[in-house]
Write a protein that holds these residues in place. Structure first.
Motif, mmCIF file in Angstrom:
data_model
loop_
_atom_site.group_PDB
_atom_site.id
_atom_site.type_symbol
_atom_site.label_atom_id
_atom_site.label_comp_id
_atom_site.label_asym_id
_atom_site.label_seq_id
_atom_site.Cartn_x
_atom_site.Cartn_y
_atom_site.Cartn_z
ATOM 1 N N GLY A 88 37.416 33.898 37.725
ATOM 2 C CA GLY A 88 38.730 34.383 38.119
ATOM 3 C C GLY A 88 39.660 34.692 36.958
ATOM 4 N N ASP A 116 40.931 38.141 41.878
ATOM 5 C CA ASP A 116 41.624 38.530 43.098
ATOM 6 C C ASP A 116 42.017 40.006 43.057
ATOM 7 N N GLU A 117 42.317 40.543 44.229
ATOM 8 C CA GLU A 117 42.581 41.975 44.367
ATOM 9 C C GLU A 117 43.796 42.421 43.564
#
Length: 272
Positions: A88, A116-117
């Motif tokens: 991440g 994450d997006e």
């Protein structure tokens, strides 16, 4: 003073830039959870020397390492250490090499595993802004045209454009004239002419554009501790138009990414 390069010097600089491109491509296979930035730094130093080049950052202004490694909220100039990367994370890897008396210098921000997006979008928009800026690097335009294009594109997406750190001319020295801010006004600044070579490098923050420098004298982070992304290419003006000397194609090949984003900036296709 801006130092104009001959066609022969530009081709020598292409070799230097490709040493960096190949180094980043090699690192793309190694950047993963559990790996330390210090380990990656050692790999890069060995690889650059194997290419008959010298690490461009090592010792420059007394910088202690081969790579600037800047994870997450670090913008640039992060010092490699033993802390392992985590799933991440994102990390900007900025690399330089000196070969045949000329420098190559460019950077890429990698995702560590799945991110994450929101962070994916930051990386994609920052990379797109690099090419938006490169399109304006052509004979007759000015420094402000590149900066305006990058700033306008980036701020439309709600991101902060770092003001204190800029791109630069490139050649026999790592940092030459002109400075290349990622913000500005159209028609302002020094005019671009045939034979100019610069490093264009958007540094984009998910939140505020404001930054702070740490006590080590190098590390720069976002003021609000939100993530920052950084992409950089070496570009020459050839026949009045921007031509890439560096490439992300080695990275793309390592990561299985298919894209033609660089093709418009090459006189002929680059095969890797």
């Amino acid at each position: 003073m801006i130092k104009i390069k001959t066609r022969e010097e530009i081709e020598i600089m292409r070799e230097s830039a490709l040493v960096v491109s190949k180094t980043l491509g090699m690192l793309a296979k190694e950047v993963k959870p559990g790996v330390s930035t210090l380990y990656l730094d050692k790999l890069a130093e060995e690889f650059i020397r194997e290419q008959g080049a010298i690490p461009g950052f090592l010792g420059l202004y007394d910088f202690p390492n081969t790579l600037c490694m800047s994870p997450n909220s670090q913008v640039v100039h992060g010092i490699p250490n033993k802390t392992p990367l985590k799933e991440g994370d994102i990390i900007s890897i900025d690399c330089g090499a000196l070969k045949n008396d000329f420098y190559g210098d460019h950077a890429y921000t990698f995702a560590i595993g799945e991110v994450d997006e929101e962070t994916k979008k930051l990386l994609e928009i920052t990379k797109q802004s690099l090419y938006v800026g490169i399109r304006e690097f052509k004979a007759g335009n000015r420094v402000g045209d590149v900066g305006f294009a990058i700033q306008n594109f980036t701020e439309k997406h709600g991101y902060g454009v770092v003001r204190e750190l800029v791109g630069h001319g490139l050649g026999r020295k790592m940092h030459e004239d002109p400075e290349m801010p990622n913000y500005g006004k159209r028609g302002r600044g020094k005019k671009f002419v045939e034979g100019m070579v610069v490093a264009i490098e958007p540094m984009t923050n998910m939140g505020t554009h404001k930054i702070r420098q740490h006590a080590d004298g190098w590390t720069i982070t976002t003021l609000d501790n939100k993530p920052s992304a950084h992409f950089e290419h070496d570009v020459a003006i050839v026949n009045g138009k921007p031509e890439l000397l560096s490439t992300f194609k080695y990275i793309n090949k390592a990561l299985g990414i298919e894209t033609n984003e660089e093709d418009e900036f090459r006189a002929e296709p680059l095969v890797v």
